[in-house]
Design a protein around this motif. Structure first.
Motif, PDB file in Angstrom:
ATOM      1  N   LYS A 154       0.835  -1.208   0.000  1.00 20.13           N
ATOM      2  CA  LYS A 154       0.000   0.000   0.000  1.00 20.13           C
ATOM      3  C   LYS A 154       0.871   1.261   0.000  1.00 20.13           C
ATOM      4  O   LYS A 154       0.635   2.204  -0.757  1.00 20.13           O
ATOM      5  N   LYS A 178       2.413   1.698  -3.369  1.00 21.11           N
ATOM      6  CA  LYS A 178       1.419   2.199  -4.338  1.00 21.11           C
ATOM      7  C   LYS A 178       1.266   3.710  -4.187  1.00 21.11           C
ATOM      8  O   LYS A 178       1.186   4.433  -5.174  1.00 21.11           O
ATOM      9  N   GLY A 225       2.314   6.601  -6.814  1.00 24.65           N
ATOM     10  CA  GLY A 225       1.080   7.223  -7.317  1.00 24.65           C
ATOM     11  C   GLY A 225       1.310   8.583  -7.948  1.00 24.65           C
ATOM     12  O   GLY A 225       0.454   9.089  -8.670  1.00 24.65           O
ATOM     13  N   LEU A 228       1.199  -4.735  -7.600  1.00 24.28           N
ATOM     14  CA  LEU A 228       0.608  -3.415  -7.819  1.00 24.28           C
ATOM     15  C   LEU A 228      -0.687  -3.535  -8.650  1.00 24.28           C
ATOM     16  O   LEU A 228      -1.243  -2.525  -9.078  1.00 24.28           O
ATOM     17  N   ASP A 280      -1.081  -4.554 -11.691  1.00 21.01           N
ATOM     18  CA  ASP A 280      -0.898  -3.799 -12.924  1.00 21.01           C
ATOM     19  C   ASP A 280      -0.304  -4.626 -14.065  1.00 21.01           C
ATOM     20  O   ASP A 280       0.335  -4.066 -14.962  1.00 21.01           O
TER      21      ASP A 280
END
Ligand code: 5GP
Ligand code: MN
Length: 338
Positions: free
Chosen positions: A7, A10, A14, A151, A153
């Motif tokens: 987290k 991320k 970000g 992630l 992704d």
């Protein structure tokens, strides 16, 4: 890496960041593949990335997408120092001790950036705020795939990322044959091919670009191969003079050590390569089964690595290094004869 750390990462990733990504000195396929794979991914996400390698690497790695953007610390020190000092994040890939980046050690250890380690070697040092360290992994490239997966992704993986990661998984697994190759590795490889990695072409770029000189040097190395059947051990030596005779170029001896291990009954193989420039003997060690060349190298040759593949160095001359190696083997007679 736990969910809280993911987290936090991320959040960090970000917003656009200045990022430096670093492989170990004398980078191999996994080191270049993982750093460039991550580089493509992070640039795609809007970050400002640079890969800085401590020194140069063999020509058979100089084809990966945007490989030419990699800076080399040894020849571009001032610019690299600036980037490292101003980086917000530093990723260190395919090594776990800052001693493995040579002359970059001080500037990296003093840098203000948040450090993130992604690595599969044993006994990691404690220099990174975020550590993704897993010795069961085939390669750092497999871990970079997992990192992108953490992630959420993997949809972002394009052909460039896939090509770099495929190359590193292929080289670090000995083309998918070492015991570290799992079904998860093959599933990831399947994904990378789907996303555009051209397996035949990557294999061709890495393995089928030999020079005539390199094959002649291999011939000499095989002539020099010695077997110690009582220790199930084989070793090769190459002097600087022999390297010069065959116009040695960086990377030419890659994989030679495996020929010793391919002998029937041999479970421990070594290669000793004289390096006049650095005034050392560079050593590569390989094993089959439980005999840990990582422990062996740490104990006697100032090195380390994995259970079945490790490296080290010696400051003795070539003959004395080999004599030392042979004199140590009786200590391991039992382990080598299990
Ligand atoms: P190679 O023999 O192919 O150079 O390296 C085999 C493995 O050992 C690689 O994973 C490499 O990163 C690691 N290794 C090679 N040389 C050294 C060394 O001098 N020190 C440490 N700690 N690891 C090394
Ligand atoms: Mn690796």
């Amino acid at each position: 890496m736990n969910s809280e750390e993911i987290k936090q990462l991320k959040t960090l990733l970000g917003t656009p960041k200045a990022i430096v990504i670093i492989p170990h000195k004398n980078p191999d396929g996994d080191a270049i593949g993982s750093t460039l794979g991550l580089y493509h991914y992070l640039n795609l996400k809007g970050h400002h990335c640079k890969v800085i390698a401590p020194n140069d690497y063999p020509d058979f790695l100089k084809w990966m997408p945007e490989e030419s953007s990699i800076l080399k610390y040894e020849s571009d020190t001032e610019a690299c120092d600036g980037l490292i000092q101003h980086a917000e994040l530093i990723f260190t890939l395919d090594f776990n001790s800052l001693g493995r980046i040579g002359d970059m050690e001080n500037v990296v250890s003093e840098a203000q950036a948040v450090k993130i380690m992604i690595d599969h070697h044993q006994q990691p040092d404690d220099y990174a705020q975020f550590m993704y360290s897993d010795v069961t992994m085939s390669s750092t490239c497999e871990m970079v795939y997992n990192f992108i997966d953490m992630l959420n992704d993997t949809d972002a993986i394009n052909a460039d990322i896939a090509t770099c990661l495929y190359a590193g998984i292929m080289t670090d697994t000995g083309s998918f044959r070492f015991p570290s190759t799992t079904s998860a590795t093959h599933k990831i490889i399947g994904q990378l091919i789907e996303k555009g990695a051209n397996n035949a072409e990557i294999h061709n770029q890495i393995f089928d670009t030999n020079s005539y000189d390199r094959l002649q040097l291999l011939g000499r190395a095989l002539t020099n191969l010695k077997v110690l059947p009582e220790y199930r051990t084989a070793y090769i030596s190459l002097s600087q003079e022999e390297l010069n005779t065959f116009n040695f170029k960086k990377g030419d001896t890659e994989g030679f050590v495996n020929y010793g291990l391919s002998l029937k009954g041999i479970i421990f193989a070594a290669i000793f390569i004289e390096n006049h420039q650095d005034n050392i003997i560079k050593i590569s060690l390989r094993s089959k089964g439980n005999f840990s060349v990582n422990e062996f190298s740490r104990a006697h040759f100032n090195g380390g690595g994995h259970t079945n593949a490790a490296g080290g160095k010696s400051e003795l001359n070539l003959k004395d290094t080999i004599d030392k190696f042979i004199s140590i083997l009786p200590l391991y007679k039992q382990d080598l004869n299990l």
